[in-house]
Design a protein around this motif. Structure first.
Motif, PDB file in Angstrom:
ATOM      1  N   ASN C  38      13.763   8.307  25.562  1.00 29.71           N
ATOM      2  CA  ASN C  38      13.067   9.107  26.513  1.00 29.71           C
ATOM      3  C   ASN C  38      13.463   8.584  27.915  1.00 29.71           C
ATOM      4  OD1 ASN C  38      10.442  10.688  27.197  1.00 29.71           O
ATOM      5  ND2 ASN C  38      10.482  10.451  25.062  1.00 29.71           N
ATOM      6  N   ALA C  39      13.578   7.377  28.188  1.00 29.04           N
ATOM      7  CA  ALA C  39      13.602   7.078  29.656  1.00 29.04           C
ATOM      8  C   ALA C  39      15.281   7.352  30.129  1.00 29.04           C
ATOM      9  CB  ALA C  39      13.702   5.486  29.911  1.00 29.04           C
ATOM     10  N   ALA C  40      16.087   7.373  28.820  1.00 25.77           N
ATOM     11  CA  ALA C  40      17.495   7.645  29.145  1.00 25.77           C
ATOM     12  C   ALA C  40      17.809   9.273  29.156  1.00 25.77           C
ATOM     13  CB  ALA C  40      18.318   7.078  28.057  1.00 25.77           C
ATOM     14  N   GLY C  41      16.618  10.005  28.738  1.00 28.00           N
ATOM     15  CA  GLY C  41      16.944  11.443  28.964  1.00 28.00           C
ATOM     16  C   GLY C  41      17.340  12.029  27.732  1.00 28.00           C
ATOM     17  N   VAL C  42      17.415  11.360  26.533  1.00 27.39           N
ATOM     18  CA  VAL C  42      18.191  11.853  25.589  1.00 27.39           C
ATOM     19  C   VAL C  42      17.206  11.780  24.341  1.00 27.39           C
ATOM     20  CG1 VAL C  42      20.434  11.131  26.175  1.00 27.39           C
ATOM     21  CG2 VAL C  42      19.199   9.716  24.657  1.00 27.39           C
ATOM     22  N   GLY C  43      17.690  12.746  23.228  1.00 28.59           N
ATOM     23  CA  GLY C  43      16.876  12.667  21.947  1.00 28.59           C
ATOM     24  C   GLY C  43      16.841  11.361  21.183  1.00 28.59           C
ATOM     25  N   LYS C  44      15.710  11.161  20.342  1.00 26.01           N
ATOM     26  CA  LYS C  44      15.891   9.930  19.329  1.00 26.01           C
ATOM     27  C   LYS C  44      16.940   9.839  18.725  1.00 26.01           C
ATOM     28  CE  LYS C  44      11.702  10.396  17.926  1.00 26.01           C
ATOM     29  NZ  LYS C  44      10.587  10.461  17.201  1.00 26.01           N
ATOM     30  N   GLY C  45      17.437  11.135  17.940  1.00 22.55           N
ATOM     31  CA  GLY C  45      18.534  11.119  17.133  1.00 22.55           C
ATOM     32  C   GLY C  45      19.879  10.937  17.820  1.00 22.55           C
ATOM     33  N   THR C  46      19.884  11.175  19.038  1.00 21.10           N
ATOM     34  CA  THR C  46      21.087  10.764  19.838  1.00 21.10           C
ATOM     35  C   THR C  46      21.580   9.503  20.028  1.00 21.10           C
ATOM     36  OG1 THR C  46      20.708  12.849  21.066  1.00 21.10           O
ATOM     37  CG2 THR C  46      22.258  11.662  21.991  1.00 21.10           C
ATOM     38  N   MET C  47      20.409   8.693  20.128  1.00 24.64           N
ATOM     39  CA  MET C  47      20.440   7.395  20.078  1.00 24.64           C
ATOM     40  C   MET C  47      21.317   6.643  19.081  1.00 24.64           C
ATOM     41  SD  MET C  47      18.993   6.098  22.780  1.00 24.64           S
ATOM     42  CE  MET C  47      18.288   4.457  22.613  1.00 24.64           C
ATOM     43  N   TYR C  48      21.373   7.059  17.934  1.00 24.22           N
ATOM     44  CA  TYR C  48      22.070   6.776  16.774  1.00 24.22           C
ATOM     45  C   TYR C  48      23.388   7.424  16.487  1.00 24.22           C
ATOM     46  CZ  TYR C  48      17.986   4.159  15.357  1.00 24.22           C
ATOM     47  OH  TYR C  48      17.070   3.390  15.257  1.00 24.22           O
ATOM     48  N   GLU C  49      23.527   8.548  17.700  1.00 25.03           N
ATOM     49  CA  GLU C  49      25.051   9.071  17.972  1.00 25.03           C
ATOM     50  C   GLU C  49      25.939   7.876  18.478  1.00 25.03           C
ATOM     51  OE1 GLU C  49      26.267  11.619  16.471  1.00 25.03           O
ATOM     52  OE2 GLU C  49      24.520  12.086  15.327  1.00 25.03           O
ATOM     53  N   TYR C  50      25.241   7.347  19.284  1.00 25.69           N
ATOM     54  CA  TYR C  50      26.218   6.425  20.084  1.00 25.69           C
ATOM     55  C   TYR C  50      25.844   4.903  19.695  1.00 25.69           C
ATOM     56  CZ  TYR C  50      26.853  10.187  22.998  1.00 25.69           C
ATOM     57  OH  TYR C  50      27.337  11.293  23.708  1.00 25.69           O
ATOM     58  N   PHE C  51      25.052   4.559  19.072  1.00 25.39           N
ATOM     59  CA  PHE C  51      24.801   3.136  18.401  1.00 25.39           C
ATOM     60  C   PHE C  51      24.278   3.160  16.940  1.00 25.39           C
ATOM     61  CE2 PHE C  51      23.956   3.543  23.094  1.00 25.39           C
ATOM     62  CZ  PHE C  51      24.839   2.460  23.464  1.00 25.39           C
ATOM     63  N   SER C  52      24.830   2.598  16.115  1.00 24.80           N
ATOM     64  CA  SER C  52      24.494   2.673  14.617  1.00 24.80           C
ATOM     65  C   SER C  52      23.152   2.032  14.503  1.00 24.80           C
ATOM     66  CB  SER C  52      25.622   1.962  13.883  1.00 24.80           C
ATOM     67  OG  SER C  52      25.734   0.659  14.133  1.00 24.80           O
ATOM     68  N   SER C  53      22.519   1.175  15.515  1.00 25.50           N
ATOM     69  CA  SER C  53      21.270   0.527  15.251  1.00 25.50           C
ATOM     70  C   SER C  53      20.785  -0.137  16.328  1.00 25.50           C
ATOM     71  CB  SER C  53      21.511  -0.411  14.115  1.00 25.50           C
ATOM     72  OG  SER C  53      22.122  -1.485  14.591  1.00 25.50           O
ATOM     73  N   LYS C  54      19.576  -0.575  16.490  1.00 25.66           N
ATOM     74  CA  LYS C  54      19.239  -1.079  17.656  1.00 25.66           C
ATOM     75  C   LYS C  54      19.961  -2.258  17.885  1.00 25.66           C
ATOM     76  CE  LYS C  54      14.727  -2.595  19.311  1.00 25.66           C
ATOM     77  NZ  LYS C  54      13.248  -3.096  18.909  1.00 25.66           N
ATOM     78  N   GLU C  55      20.091  -2.965  16.964  1.00 25.07           N
ATOM     79  CA  GLU C  55      20.858  -4.236  17.001  1.00 25.07           C
ATOM     80  C   GLU C  55      22.319  -4.088  17.956  1.00 25.07           C
ATOM     81  OE1 GLU C  55      19.467  -6.930  16.389  1.00 25.07           O
ATOM     82  OE2 GLU C  55      21.308  -8.330  16.799  1.00 25.07           O
ATOM     83  N   GLU C  56      23.056  -2.980  17.367  1.00 25.73           N
ATOM     84  CA  GLU C  56      24.218  -2.474  18.141  1.00 25.73           C
ATOM     85  C   GLU C  56      23.869  -2.140  19.737  1.00 25.73           C
ATOM     86  OE1 GLU C  56      27.147   0.099  16.276  1.00 25.73           O
ATOM     87  OE2 GLU C  56      27.144   0.482  18.533  1.00 25.73           O
ATOM     88  N   LEU C  57      22.979  -1.665  19.748  1.00 23.83           N
ATOM     89  CA  LEU C  57      22.324  -1.277  21.219  1.00 23.83           C
ATOM     90  C   LEU C  57      22.209  -2.613  22.206  1.00 23.83           C
ATOM     91  CD1 LEU C  57      21.574   0.594  23.687  1.00 23.83           C
ATOM     92  CD2 LEU C  57      19.084   0.789  22.514  1.00 23.83           C
ATOM     93  N   ILE C  58      21.443  -3.441  21.569  1.00 31.99           N
ATOM     94  CA  ILE C  58      21.169  -4.855  22.266  1.00 31.99           C
ATOM     95  C   ILE C  58      22.432  -5.364  22.540  1.00 31.99           C
ATOM     96  CG2 ILE C  58      20.531  -7.026  21.830  1.00 31.99           C
ATOM     97  CD1 ILE C  58      18.160  -5.813  20.153  1.00 31.99           C
TER      98      ILE C  58
END
Lengths: 211, 211, 211, 211
Positions: C38-58
DNA sequence: AATGAATGAGTTTTCATTCAT
DNA sequence: TATGAATGAAAACTCATTCAT
């Protein structure tokens, strides 16, 4: 660009109506989100996609309920010229509704109870009052129209407000008992008795009895 | 015949009345055993010494409630010779009770709701029906007595049953609305209006109006 | 070599920095993917297009963080010839950074905590160690340079390693307390005190005090 | 009259210490009530018999933690007449504690992080500040006593406050790094270096070095 | 007899992740 | 590619009920 297409409003309504059935049957606190979810054919989590909390689901369902009732009431009184007949018809239709779908009346019960618990619950209070007010106004208008057309006595004009209150209270007492003991009495006969006595007291001319 | 038995019953009643208050305020499912225990000043475990389950506590409390109501009703109609006056007085006393202790009426709400949920809950149904039946009988008897004494028209004899039903429904609708919206209307005036119309329709002689 | 690859990296960074802010403020486990999305202005699903998991985002966010810090450190020490002045300046700049953006320090806190939980989490451990190592090396080099230039005593050469460790620990203790209780003490004064004592002990000549 | 006898306070403490271990290892938000319950050998529900909420458990655990620390600190400084030796001993004992039970230090990490998230969390802030304050006071008193006894320079009196702040920050930086990278450096040597430099700067007489 | 300690099933709610569009 | 709909596992918390004292 666009994901799974869902009419959010439609789905809210769909879930809301399922919830309404549960609230009618079990009351608010004894209805659980997961059972409603189950009955609505959605996952537990989905409930929270459409309603931020149980409280919001309750509010929405009640709005749905009130809307439904008011539409029904409006359609019942449409198209009947004689206000006396219209009044009788109105009462009979309400009674038909009670007979056909007694559970829905249970929602009212649940609302009434919630009002007793949280006395400052203004959102629900307002909803309820609005609903009763519009029913009373409908009755009031029929009385006044009857007086204007010479069908009811002029004195009925002053009592119109009170008659409306009285009638609503009577109707609600009626469904309450019907809910508690469906076979104990003849709703239609009761309604006729009530109306007969009412009309007897506000119809002009000595000893004239309406039928 | 040990004195313990008396104590036991007394304590059951004591707890039962405390429970009643909670049921009136929160309904059955939202009232918790431990909160009732607390309010009654006994331990949580003690509750289960006196009642085998929450369900049994509910049953017992309702019995208590019905007894109380019936005693009140009986005392209200005692000692007033004129059945017309007695009827008016009866209604007024009921309204006073509603005004003075609106929460107690909440128990009825809870009971009605429970009846809706478990439609085959015969224990409660029987209790409720009994209570309403005795109220109806009281009213019925007053009408018949009035006819016998020439205070009401002979035709009222056939309608007596129906009038009793009608009146009970009206009373219950009245407290329901009073509970939901205490300041919206004048209970006493409403009761008078109702009775006026009723008496107008069953009092002998043309145009005679009771007051 | 399609331009998409650049976009992809850019967007990863963009999301990563937003995530960093959340991690700093709420820690890893209390930061949620959807709020970051939300804060990044992208959809929830989009997060998983760029990072395979929360862990990877971290992981990615931390890499970003470390890079950022190291660049800052490098730029701080560039262009100041006197290693003593450079050291003082370095410490002051770090303190400015803490004062200006205390939340960013929160990321370190979160990382430290993660390290405590998963003691075998080598990916993060390596990242952290690398970061601290490069900071220590920078300090170490300044000390050695100072010795070479006769600004610090020859004995400081043996202690250089230890001094670097010492100073990093002190700095990290400083922001920790600054975070916990921002108004309790004067960061700049503390840093000066520390440096004064350090320089006093490694500056040649009796009683010479640096300022 | 009295039921199962349990020392509620003792059990609170017992659960509190188990919770502390979890908080130290996983932080507050990633520690779950049921896992703590499990580790403490009690049922989920039991947790809520002793603590009304997770928040309260956190508060209680932290109180426990602070108490523990303060007692340890008090016992460390008792019975050593020379304030210089006492100071060195104090630092060494703290370091021993860190080495022996690094996880417990993790609690501090969790608290620090909580402070960053909810900046207005006064309950925890007060607890932390109190703990640090008492540590600082202990150090401050040792410095002043040293000045009084001629062991430290008179000028140290004015810097005593600042030295105390400085030292606490250093200690906390030390365990932070020890936690993150246990094998990277020699805690004892670091502490000695720090103290050497400190004593060098506040011990009277030229070039005198403490050992 | 009286009580509170103990508990697990069940309640509301959150969230990382998957998937259809 | 981008998205939001969908979801079940898991979290905090409640409560009727059992049981040891």
């Amino acid at each position: 660009m666009s994901p799974k297409i869902v009419d959010r409003n439609e789905k809210r309504k769909q879930i809301g109506f399922v919830a309404l059935k549960h609230f009618a049957k079990y009351g608010f606190s004894a209805s659980s989100m997961s059972r409603i979810a189950n009955a609505a054919g959605v996952g537990k989590g989905t409930m929270y996609e459409y309603f931020s909390s149980k409280e919001e689901l309750i509010n929405f369902s009640l709005t749905l309920y009130v809307e439904q009732i008011e539409q029904k009431v409006a359609s019942l009184i449409a198209g009947i010229p004689n206000p006396k007949t219209r009044l009788r018809n109105y009462l009979h239709e309400v009674i038909q509704a009670i007979k056909n779908d007694p559970y829905t009346m249970g929602v009212l019960l649940a609302v009434f109870k919630k009002l007793v618990s949280d006395s400052q619950d203004t959102e629900h209070t307002a909803l309820l009052r609005g609903m009763f007010q519009s029913a009373r106004t409908a009755i009031y208008n029929m009385i006044i129209e009857g007086v204007d057309k010479g069908i009811f006595r002029p004195e009925a004009r002053q009592s119109a407000q009170s008659i409306a209150f009285n009638m609503i209270a009577f109707i609600d007492g009626l469904w309450l008992h019907a809910l508690a003991d469906p076979r104990a009495f003849d709703l239609t006969a009761q309604a006729n008795d009530y109306l007969d006595r009412l009309f007897y007291s506000i119809t002009p001319g000595p000893k004239q009895i309406d039928n």
